[in-house]
Design an enzyme around this catalytic site. Structure first.
Site, PDB file in Angstrom:
ATOM      1  N   ASP A 299     -41.176  27.006 -83.622  1.00  0.00           N
ATOM      2  CA  ASP A 299     -42.499  26.608 -84.097  1.00  0.00           C
ATOM      3  C   ASP A 299     -42.271  25.426 -85.035  1.00  0.00           C
ATOM      4  O   ASP A 299     -41.165  25.194 -85.536  1.00  0.00           O
ATOM      5  CB  ASP A 299     -43.244  27.765 -84.784  1.00  0.00           C
ATOM      6  CG  ASP A 299     -44.753  27.486 -84.844  1.00  0.00           C
ATOM      7  OD1 ASP A 299     -45.159  26.313 -84.661  1.00  0.00           O
ATOM      8  OD2 ASP A 299     -45.534  28.435 -85.074  1.00  0.00           O
TER       9      ASP A 299
HETATM   10  C1  NOJ Z   1     -47.871  25.579 -85.399  1.00  0.00           C
HETATM   11  C2  NOJ Z   1     -48.458  26.687 -84.576  1.00  0.00           C
HETATM   12  O1  NOJ Z   1     -48.082  27.918 -85.135  1.00  0.00           O
HETATM   13  C3  NOJ Z   1     -48.036  26.640 -83.119  1.00  0.00           C
HETATM   14  O2  NOJ Z   1     -48.736  27.609 -82.411  1.00  0.00           O
HETATM   15  C4  NOJ Z   1     -48.266  25.271 -82.553  1.00  0.00           C
HETATM   16  O3  NOJ Z   1     -47.906  25.238 -81.198  1.00  0.00           O
HETATM   17  C5  NOJ Z   1     -47.475  24.257 -83.357  1.00  0.00           C
HETATM   18  N1  NOJ Z   1     -47.917  24.299 -84.743  1.00  0.00           N
HETATM   19  C6  NOJ Z   1     -47.613  22.833 -82.838  1.00  0.00           C
HETATM   20  O4  NOJ Z   1     -48.861  22.351 -83.108  1.00  0.00           O
END
Ligand code: NOJ
Length: 784
Positions: A299
Site C-alpha cells: 500500500d
Molecule cells: C492507499 C489506499 O489504502 C489504497 O487502497 C490505494 O490503492 C492506495 N492508497 C493508492 O491510492
C-alpha cells in the site's frame, strides 16, 4: 498442478508447520498485555524470515507459459533494470513501474480503485462494493467488475488496485472503508472476491486484491507523531491463528482461486509486525498456504524498510510523490551488491510482477492503449480526455443499484400508488456532485446526496441523475404535485409533509478512507428534518444512502411506513425510484447485520488511543457480525441476509445428497493443508449438494435470495454459518423453482490450530435453508 509440485508444497508446508509448532512451544509469549494474549500464540512470529523465507514462484497451474516467458525476460535483465521493476515512480498513474525498453517491457500503470478508474473524466462510477454485495447476485458482481475492468483497460491501466477482499472485512460497523468491500462473512466475501477478480481479469486487467490482512480500521493505520515522546506506530491487528484462517484468510484464498494477479499488503501491523514486511503473513500464509503466484504490492507508504523486499515485491509509490513515503527499494542494487539481499529474491520478485502481465496478454494480444489521464491532475488538458464508457454499462450500473436497495420495513408505505401529492425531504439535493467523494470538497455531506464514500476508492460521477431529478420527471409525466425541502426549515417541512399523501425522507451518512466513523448517528440537520417530517406526516418513507446508521427511534414508529437502505449507488442514485413506485420489485438483502445500538457489536473494534504502539485485539475471534449477534442472542434490528419484497416466498422440500464433484472453479489452486489429502483431491471438491424448492406465494413477480447456513458440530462454534446463496430471478406469482447449493469439503471444515490443517469436525451437521440468517424454516441433518 503436477502431483510432484503438490507433494513438494505439502512437504514444505508440513515442515513449516512442524517448525512453527516447535517454535510455539519454545517461545515464551509475553502475556502481560491482556489476559487474552495467549490466544494469539499460534500466530506470533510474523517477522521471522528464516522460518518464512519468500517461496520461489512456480506460475501455478494456470500461468506456466507466462511464467517461462517472465523468467526468460528476467534472465536477460541487468540488476538495475530488475530493480526498476520493483520500484514505482512518478508518472501519469498513481503507481508506475520502470519499463525495460530494450526488451519491449513498458512502464506498468497501476491505478485505483474499487468503484472505477479514479481520474475524473470519461469513466463510469460504479455502485460501491457493498452495494454490489447487497444484490447477492454472483453474476452482477462478476459483470460489474468486468465492465469496470474494460474501462481500466481502455484508459491504459495494466494493474487495477481493486477489488477489496477481506481487508476490511467489516468487523466494526464504524469502519471507514467497509463500503469499498463487501460482506463481513468469510464465505460470502469469498464469493465476492472470486467473482470480482475473474470479472476484472476477463477484461485483461490485472486485479490487486487488497488489503492483506487484518486491515479493519482507519484510525492509526499510518505512523504519526502523536506525542512529544516519539512517533506513533501503525495499529497492530492481533489475530489468533484460527480466526486468521477461518475469517480473514479464507476470502483471500478465494481471490487467489479466481486467479488474482496481485495482492496489496496493508498499512496495519499484524501481530506486531508491519503487514508489508510480515514474513509469516506474506511468505507463509499468502505465498505458501494459499499459493499466491503474483506479486505483493505495498500500500502507498506501507513499506518501512528496503528489507521488506524479503516479503513484498513492489514498493509503491516508491520515488513517486517526491519520495514522500520513503523511496524504499531505490537502494536495491547496492543491497544486492553488498550481499544483504540475494539476487534470486530480486529475480523472483520481477517474475512475480511480470508473469500476470504475460498471462493476461498485455504484451501482445491485449496491449492497453497509451494512458489517457493524469492521476496527479484529474481534469487536465483535453488531450488526456477519452470517454471509455460503453452503452451497456450505464444499464448494468442501474440494475446493480436497483438490486442493491434493501426494503427493510413496509407497513404499507410502498409502493407509492399514484400519489396526488408527494413531499421530499432531506439529503438528495441538487447539490449532489461528484466531488463529494473526492477530497471532501465541494459539498455539504449533511444535505447532499451521497453516491459513495471518500478516499482512493472514489470515482467521478458526472452522470448522476439524482432521485429528485427522477421524481420530478415522474411528477411531470404522472401529473402529481411534488414539493421538496432540502435543508431544515420546520415550517416548510410541516407544510409540505402535512398535506402530502406520502413523504420521502432521504438520509445519508459519510464514510471515508483515513477516518472511521465516530458513531452511528446521522447528521444533526438530517435528524431534525426526519423528526419534523415524522411529526407532520403519518406516511413517512425513509430512504438511505449510507452505512448502518441509528434509526432506532423510527424503526417501529407508526408514522414511518417504509424504510429502504439504498446503499452507495455510484452514478445510478435514481435507480431506487422505480422500486419505490412499484415498477420494479425490491430484491436486495442486507450484506451485514443492522444492530440496534453500537453496544450490540463487540466492544472496542475501532481502537482509538494516544498510545505510541496501539494494539487492536480481535477478541471476538470468529464471531464477527451475525455470528456475534447469534452467539450472544442479541436481537438485531435487521439481520444479515434480510430484505423484503412486494411479494412473499416460501421454501420447502430440503434434501441433502452425497454428491462428489471435483473442483472445477479454481483458476489457480491453493496449497492449503487438509486432513484426507490423497495427492489428487482438493479442499474445494464438492462433497454434498443441498436442494430446496422456492415458491413465490404472493401475487406479483419477484426475485428471492435463497440462503444456506450450516451448524457445524463441536464446542464454541458459531450458531450457524453461511455456506451458500443463490438469487432466484423473476419468479412469477405462484411459480416454484429448485435451488441447489454445492457444499465443498472446506465448507464443512474448521482450522485445527494444533495440527495446522483443515479438518472436518466429528458429529452431525445441520443444514438450514431460508431467506435470511434468522428466517430459516428448513432444517436437515447429515453426517460427514
Ligand atoms: C492507499 C489506499 O489504502 C489504497 O487502497 C490505494 O490503492 C492506495 N492508497 C493508492 O491510492
Amino acid at each position: 498442478m503436477k502431483l510432484t509440485a503438490i507433494l513438494a508444497i505439502s512437504i514444505a508446508l508440513a515442515l513449516t508447520q512442524a517448525r512453527a509448532l516447535d517454535a510455539r512451544q519454545a517461545d515464551a509469549v509475553d502475556a502481560t498485555e491482556t489476559s487474552n494474549t495467549s490466544r494469539y500464540d499460534a500466530f506470533h512470529q510474523p517477522n521471522d524470515f528464516e522460518r518464512f523465507p519468500a517461496p520461489a514462484s512456480t506460475g501455478g497451474k494456470a500461468w506456466q507459459e507466462a511464467f517461462s516467458k517472465a523468467k526468460d525476460m528476467v534472465a536477460q535483465m541487468t540488476l538495475e533494470e530488475k530493480s526498476g521493476i520493483l520500484l514505482s515512480h512518478d508518472g501519469r498513474c498513481v503507481g508506475n513501474t520502470h519499463g525495460v525498453d530494450r526488451l519491449g517491457i513498458p512502464d506498468l500503470c497501476l491505478m485505483d480503485g474499487p468503484t472505477g478508474v479514479r481520474p475524473g473524466s470519461g469513466i463510469s462510477s460504479f455502485p460501491a462494493g457493498q452495494a454490489a454485495a447487497a444484490t447477492w447476485d454472483r453474476d452482477l458482481i462478476y459483470q460489474r467488475s468486468k465492465a469496470m475492468g474494460q474501462e481500466f483497460f481502455d484508459k491504459g491501466v495494466h494493474i487495477a488496485l481493486a477489488p477489496v477482499s477481506a481487508g476490511p472485512l467489516g468487523r466494526s460497523p464504524l469502519g471507514g472503508r467497509n463500503w469499498e468491500g463487501s460482506y463481513p462473512d468469510a464465505y460470502a466475501n469469498g464469493v465476492y472476491s472470486y467473482e470480482s477478480v475473474r470479472g476484472m481479469q476477463d477484461s485483461h486487467v490485472a486485479a490487486t486484491i487488497k488489503h492483506f490482512i487484518g486491515y479493519e480500521q482507519e484510525t492509526s493505520r499510518n505512523p504519526y507523531t502523536v506525542s512529544s515522546d516519539g512517533g506513533q506506530e501503525p495499529i497492530s491487528s492481533n489475530v489468533d491463528d484460527k480466526t486468521m484462517h477461518e475469517v480473514y484468510l479464507a476470502p483471500f484464498a478465494q481471490a487467489i482461486r479466481g486467479g488474482s494477479a496481485h495482492v496489496m499488503c496493508s498499512y496495519n501491523k499484524i501481530n506486531g509486525t508491519n503487514a508489508c514486511g510480515n514474513a509469516q503473513a506474506l511468505n507463509g500464509l499468502l505465498k505458501g498456504e494459499i499459493n499466491h503466484q503474483g506479486a505483493v504490492i505495498s500500500d502507498w507508504g506501507g513499506i518501512h524498510s528496503s528489507l521488506d523486499v524479503l516479503a513484498t515485491e513492489m514498493s509503491a509509490p516508491g520515488t513517486g510523490f517526491a519520495g514522500l513515503f520513503g523511496d524504499y527499494y531505490s537502494d536495491m542494487p547496492q543491497l544486492v551488491n553488498n550481499g544483504t539481499v540475494s539476487e534470486d529474491r530480486i529475480d523472483d520478485a520481477c517474475i512475480r510482477i511480470l508473469t500476470p502481465y504475460y498471462w493476461l496478454g498485455q504484451d501482445e494480444e491485449h496491449v492497453p492503449p497509451e494512458v489517457v489521464f493524469n492521476a496527479n491532475n484529474y481534469y487536465e488538458a483535453e488531450d488526456t480526455y477519452k470517454n471509455v464508457r460503453k452503452p451497456d454499462t450505464a444499464q448494468l450500473i442501474h440494475q446493480i443499484a436497483l438490486e442493491s436497495a434493501v426494503l427493510l420495513k413496509n407497513t404499507g408505505g410502498l409502493p407509492l400508488n399514484n400519489p396526488e401529492r408527494l413531499a421530499v425531504v432531506g439529503a438528495l439535493g441538487d447539490t449532489a456532485n461528484s466531488e463529494c467523494g473526492a477530497t471532501g470538497t465541494g459539498c455539504d455531506y449533511n444535505t447532499s446526496l451521497l453516491t459513495m464514500g471518500g478516499g482512493s476508492g472514489w470515482s467521478d460521477a458526472p452522470y448522476i441523475v439524482t432521485p429528485l431529478d427522477a421524481l420530478k420527471t415522474r411528477a411531470r409525466d404522472a401529473n402529481f404535485e411534488l414539493s421538496h425541502a432540502l435543508t431544515y426549515d420546520e415550517e416548510v417541512i410541516n407544510d409540505i409533509a402535512g398535506r402530502a399523501d406520502s413523504t420521502l425522507v432521504w438520509l445519508n451518512d459519510w464514510a471515508e478512507e483515513s477516518a472511521d466513523r465516530e458513531d452511528l448517528t446521522i447528521g444533526e440537520e438530517q435528524s431534525m428534518m426526519l423528526e419534523a417530517a415524522v411529526h407532520a406526516s403519518s406516511n413517512v418513507i425513509i430512504v438511505m444512502n449510507s452505512p448502518v446508521v441509528d434509526i432506532e427511534q423510527y424503526a417501529e414508529h407508526p408514522n414511518v411506513t417504509a424504510i429502504v437502505q439504498a446503499h452507495y449507488t455510484g452514478e445510478a442514485a435514481d435507480a431506487v425510484v422505480s422500486a419505490l413506485f412499484g415498477d420494479e420489485n425490491f430484491s436486495g438483502k442486507l450484506p451485514y447485520t443492522w444492530g440496534k445500538r453500537l453496544e450490540d457489536w463487540p466492544n472496542n473494534t475501532i481502537v482509538t488511543t494516544d498510545d505510541n504502539n496501539p494494539q487492536a485485539y480481535f477478541d471476538e475471534g470468529v464471531f464477527v457480525d451475525y455470528k456475534w449477534f447469534d452467539k450472544h442472542e442479541i436481537e438485531p434490528r435487521y439481520e444479515f441476509g434480510f430484505g423484503l419484497s412486494y411479494t412473499t416466498f416460501e421454501c420447502s422440500d430440503i434434501k441433502i445428497a452425497d454428491n462428489y464433484k471435483k473442483d472445477d472453479m479454481a483458476i489457480q489452486d491453493t496449497a492449503e493443508p487438509f486432513e484426507g489429502f490423497d495427492g489428487s483431491n482438493s479442499l474445494y471438491d464438492v462433497i454434498k449438494t443441498v436442494t430446496a424448492i422456492v415458491t413465490n406465494t404472493g401475487d406479483r413477480k419477484g426475485s428471492e435470495v435463497a440462503q444456506l447456513y450450516v451448524t457445524l458440530p463441536g464446542e464454541d462454534m458459531p450458531v450457524r454459518e453461511l455456506r451458500g446463496f443463490e438469487k432466484i430471478r423473476d419468479l412469477d406469482a405462484g411459480e416454484s423453482r429448485e435451488v441447489s447449493f454445492d457444499v465443498t469439503l472446506k465448507d464443512l471444515s474448521t482450522w485445527d490450530v494444533q495440527r495446522q490443517m483443515w479438518v472436518v469436525p466429528q458429529g452431525d451437521f445441520v443444514f438450514h435453508v431460508g431467506n435470511s440468517s434468522r428466517n430459516l424454516p428448513l432444517n436437515a441433518t447429515s453426517s460427514f
